[in-house]
Design a protein around this motif. Structure first.
Motif, short mmCIF file in Angstrom:
data_model
loop_
_atom_site.label_atom_id
_atom_site.label_comp_id
_atom_site.label_asym_id
_atom_site.label_seq_id
_atom_site.Cartn_x
_atom_site.Cartn_y
_atom_site.Cartn_z
N TRP A 104 0.58 -1.15 0.01
CA TRP A 104 0.10 -0.11 -0.03
C TRP A 104 0.91 1.29 0.09
N SER A 105 2.11 1.12 0.65
CA SER A 105 2.70 2.48 0.61
C SER A 105 3.03 2.91 -0.67
N ALA A 106 3.30 2.12 -1.76
CA ALA A 106 3.69 2.79 -3.23
C ALA A 106 2.39 3.70 -3.67
N VAL A 107 0.98 3.40 -3.16
CA VAL A 107 0.06 4.16 -3.63
C VAL A 107 -0.02 5.56 -2.69
N TRP A 108 0.44 5.31 -1.29
CA TRP A 108 0.61 6.52 -0.59
C TRP A 108 1.43 7.49 -0.90
N ARG A 109 2.70 6.99 -1.36
CA ARG A 109 3.63 7.80 -1.79
C ARG A 109 3.49 8.48 -3.31
N ARG A 110 2.80 7.78 -4.06
CA ARG A 110 2.27 8.52 -5.22
C ARG A 110 1.43 9.56 -5.02
N ASN A 111 0.48 9.44 -3.99
CA ASN A 111 -0.42 10.68 -3.73
C ASN A 111 0.35 11.63 -3.16
N TYR A 112 1.14 11.33 -2.20
CA TYR A 112 2.01 12.19 -1.44
C TYR A 112 2.94 13.15 -2.41
N MET A 113 3.52 12.46 -3.45
CA MET A 113 4.11 13.19 -4.56
C MET A 113 3.35 14.17 -5.34
N ALA A 114 2.08 13.67 -5.55
CA ALA A 114 1.26 14.57 -6.15
C ALA A 114 1.01 15.66 -5.49
N TRP A 115 0.70 15.49 -4.11
CA TRP A 115 0.06 16.49 -3.13
C TRP A 115 1.12 17.66 -2.89
N ARG A 116 2.52 16.94 -2.87
CA ARG A 116 3.53 18.10 -2.75
C ARG A 116 3.58 19.22 -3.64
N LYS A 117 3.23 18.77 -4.84
CA LYS A 117 3.21 19.94 -5.88
C LYS A 117 2.27 21.07 -5.57
N ALA A 118 1.35 20.80 -4.79
CA ALA A 118 0.39 21.82 -4.40
C ALA A 118 -0.02 22.15 -2.97
N ALA A 119 1.04 21.89 -2.32
CA ALA A 119 1.06 21.57 -0.79
C ALA A 119 0.38 22.71 -0.02
N LEU A 120 0.98 23.87 -0.17
CA LEU A 120 0.57 25.07 0.58
C LEU A 120 -0.88 25.48 0.11
N ALA A 121 -1.38 25.40 -1.23
CA ALA A 121 -2.87 25.83 -1.40
C ALA A 121 -3.54 24.86 -0.71
N SER A 122 -3.28 23.43 -0.81
CA SER A 122 -4.13 22.41 -0.24
C SER A 122 -4.26 22.57 1.34
N LEU A 123 -3.20 22.81 2.09
CA LEU A 123 -3.15 22.98 3.47
C LEU A 123 -4.01 24.20 3.94
N MET A 141 -12.60 14.38 9.85
CA MET A 141 -13.82 13.60 9.61
C MET A 141 -13.96 14.26 7.82
N ILE A 142 -14.20 15.59 7.61
CA ILE A 142 -14.39 16.15 6.33
C ILE A 142 -13.33 15.92 5.39
N SER A 143 -11.86 16.14 5.98
CA SER A 143 -10.78 15.88 5.24
C SER A 143 -10.69 14.49 4.58
N ALA A 144 -10.78 13.46 5.44
CA ALA A 144 -10.61 12.17 5.04
C ALA A 144 -11.78 11.85 4.00
N THR A 145 -12.83 12.29 4.40
CA THR A 145 -13.92 12.01 3.21
C THR A 145 -13.95 12.67 2.13
N PHE A 146 -13.49 13.79 2.04
CA PHE A 146 -13.27 14.75 0.72
C PHE A 146 -12.07 13.93 -0.16
N GLU A 147 -11.06 13.74 0.63
CA GLU A 147 -9.94 13.14 -0.10
C GLU A 147 -10.37 11.74 -0.81
N THR A 148 -11.13 11.10 -0.18
CA THR A 148 -11.63 9.95 -0.68
C THR A 148 -12.62 10.06 -1.94
N VAL A 149 -13.83 11.07 -1.42
CA VAL A 149 -14.80 11.17 -2.43
C VAL A 149 -14.39 11.81 -3.56
N TYR A 150 -13.38 12.74 -3.58
CA TYR A 150 -13.23 13.53 -4.53
C TYR A 150 -11.80 12.86 -5.35
#
Ligand code: ATP
Ligand code: MG
Lengths: 262, 335
Positions: free
Chosen positions: A16-35, A79-88
């Motif tokens: 599973w960690s390969a999937v986590w790292r893929r998402n982390y890599m994608a997120w890092r590109k827009a981390a500030l805005a996302s945070l 709750m909301i962060s986990a849900t939105f990350e999953t459903v979107y």
């Protein structure tokens, strides 16, 4: 017979960690805005309601209203962060972007992919929850030494709601259905589970209902930690959240197998 | 990693004229290690709809096996079943000695896939796509970095290493998908319409790359709508229609067997009138749109009869797979 379902389960403890790292890599590109996006809403709720209503309400449960509300907002934002990350996020990777299709051609199983997505959604929940915890603590509404106790509770809240959302995306034909999940399940839960006012304010029947809902257990873990009080029935709360997580994970993996591996 | 593969276990046909039929039985009977993919009486249905019907075929290791068929024939479904992404309703599938779908994960370790629809990660650069994909095979960043240059060179994408996928042309994306499919140094490549939507130049480049892979001993299962692609690359073909196999064999054997004589294409006149004129001299005629196809063992006679008529465009050519395909899946089949 059993082997038929092997694809729905994780193949091992680390794929599973390969999937986590893929998402982390994608997120890092827009981390500030996302945070910022993740923190802005719960923060404005905390300060808006906390200061505004706090003036009228005064003390709740022996503490200031804003300190009471802080724990509720932490659990809700997890709750909301986990849900939105999953459903979107995860839904897009499954559906429109076909990222999962690509992954399913590799050594990973569908179970590995689902687990990786859950871990990632929980990570986003921890980021959001921790952000508010730190702000609340900095302003003196929470006890610093208790933060390490709140973190695992926030993480568990994240996985539990990510798993539930995974069931939703396994069933939803399109994005439009996520609004129902939010308005019919998440929002009422926020009002029922003691995020904004104590559960004891509710009629007894609704209090019983709240006892079965996952957010109530998250809040019962996070609030005492935030306020540096002794938590009661920790085992029960953790147990309920774990049961939600595991049952929803298995159900979602089986549903997704039926949906994607026809 | 790309260069490290032993020579092909079978000698590959170099001149298209001489078909070298490659069937597993040609090479020592029951030696299962020579069998890359085996389908036995496989059936797949969605509800009432049968999509793959009683399909049996064997792909020997080192060969290029083509699946040909009109839209909806079941080609992609077959590819998905090989990968364990779809379970057959009946029948038995073995891939690289592993029972599929039960042990498909183990088979997939040794398979590379180019899916029909691109599913590259658009958020990432070319290099990052390879890194992320390598991790799905348990590779470390170091492992991937080591082979990235050779993969980029293979895909002719050296100058695009740090470009985002969204900046690539269709042909480049396809080549990146091919490079990505090679990251685990697979024994089998499953290529679902690898050149659909590409311009002729891009297509030729992919063909050349695929031939390089075959000469390194890779097994290829290829689905395509391009007869030329199938004729050039495949050792053997399976022609499908509505999930059923309607012909199987080396391309040239199929052409000999199904057509077996030169073809004269005539257009520019009334095809029905022309057909009546040359029919007695031809083995078979067919009208497709405004073109008359005349399959004649003695083309000179046909040409002589058409001589003197003005306004006709007449083309004599050897038969090709297109003719076979038209004959097998075209009008004639339903007569
Ligand atoms: N999940 C599904 N549910 C129902 N029917 C399906 C499903 N997947 C494929 N089919 C049907 O199976 C048939 C074969 O589809 P498949 O994609 O394998 O064809 P194909 O040979 O790859 O076609 P193309 O050349 O257009 O790619 C089609 O009629 C398609 O509608
Ligand atoms: Mg297809």
């Amino acid at each position: 017979m059993w082997e038929q379902y092997a694809a729905a389960l994780p193949a091992n403890a680390w794929n599973w960690s390969a999937v986590w790292r893929r998402n982390y890599m994608a997120w890092r590109k827009a981390a500030l805005a996302s945070l910022l996006g993740n923190l802005a809403e719960p923060m404005s709720a905390l300060f808006g309601l906390g200061f505004g209503l706090g003036l009228m309400i005064g003390q709740v449960d022996g503490i200031s209203y804003i300190a009471f509300l802080a724990a509720g907002m932490i659990a809700t934002s997890a709750m909301i962060s986990a849900t939105f990350e999953t459903v979107y996020g995860a839904f897009a990777r499954m559906h429109a972007q076909r990222t999962w299709d690509a992954i399913l051609c590799t050594e990973l199983t569908l179970g590995d992919v689902v687990l990786g997505e859950l871990a990632w959604a929980a990570t986003k929940a921890v980021l959001a929850g921790t952000g508010i915890t730190i702000v609340a603590a900095a302003l003196g509404y929470a006890a610093w030494p208790s933060i390490p106790y709140a973190l695992p509770a926030i993480a568990l809240t994240g996985v539990a709601f990510a798993s539930l959302a995974m069931v939703v995306i396994a069933l939803a034909p399109s994005y439009d259905y996520f609004v129902f999940y939010q308005t019919l399940f998440l929002t009422p839960m926020m009002y029922l589970c003691g995020a904004i006012f104590p559960v004891t304010q509710l009629p007894i029947a609704l209090q019983r209902v709240a006892e079965a809902l996952p957010l109530a257990h998250s809040i019962d873990l996070i609030r005492p930690a935030m306020l540096d009080r002794d938590a009661s029935s920790v085992g029960l709360h953790v147990g309920v959240l774990c049961i939600y997580t595991i049952v929803a994970f298995v159900v979602s993996a089986l549903l997704l197998r039926r949906r994607l591996m026809r | 990693m790309l260069g490290g593969v032993e020579a092909a276990p079978i000698s590959r046909r170099t001149i298209a004229m001489k078909p070298a039929p490659v069937t597993p039985t040609d090479r020592g009977g029951e030696d299962v290690s020579n069998v890359a993919i085996d389908f036995t009486a496989v059936k797949k249905s969605y509800g009432q709809k049968v999509v793959v019907d009683q399909l049996s075929f064997t792909v020997a290791s080192g060969e290029c096996f083509g699946l040909l068929g009109p839209n909806g024939a079941g080609k992609s479904t077959i590819a998905r079943m090989i990968l364990g992404m779809s379970s057959p309703s009946a029948g038995k599938i073995t891939v690289l000695g592993e029972k599929v779908p039960a042990r498909a994960r183990l088979a997939r370790k040794r398979i590379g896939v180019v899916p029909q629809a691109d599913n590259l990660d658009l958020e990432f650069t070319v290099r990052e796509n390879l890194l992320v994909f390598g991790r799905y095979f348990g590779m470390t960043a170091k492992d991937v970095e080591k082979i990235t240059p050779s993969l980029l060179e293979f895909a002719r994408l050296e100058s695009k290493a740090d470009a985002r996928v969204t900046e690539l042309s269709g042909g480049m994306k396809r080549r990146l998908t091919l490079a990505r499919a090679l990251i685990n140094d697979p024994e089998i490549l499953i290529l679902d319409e690898p050149t659909t939507g590409l311009d002729p130049h891009a297509r030729h480049l992919i063909w050349e790359r695929l031939r390089a892979l075959l000469s390194r001993g890779k097994t290829i299962l290829l689905t395509t709508h391009f007869m030329e692609e199938a004729e050039r690359l495949c050792d053997r073909l399976c022609v499908l229609e509505a999930g059923r196999k309607i012909a199987e064999g080396p391309p040239h054997a199929l052409i000999d067997e199904q057509i077996g004589c030169p073809v004269i294409e005539v257009y520019g006149g009334d095809p029905n009138e022309l057909c009546a004129l040359v029919k007695p001299l031809a083995q078979r005629t067919e009208i497709s749109g405004e073109t008359l196809f005349c399959y004649a063992p003695d083309p000179e006679q046909v040409l002589a009869r058409l001589r003197g008529r003005t306004g006709l465009r007449v083309l004599q050519r050897p038969p090709n797979l297109e003719d076979v395909f038209l004959r097998l899946t075209g009008r004639e089949m339903r007569d």
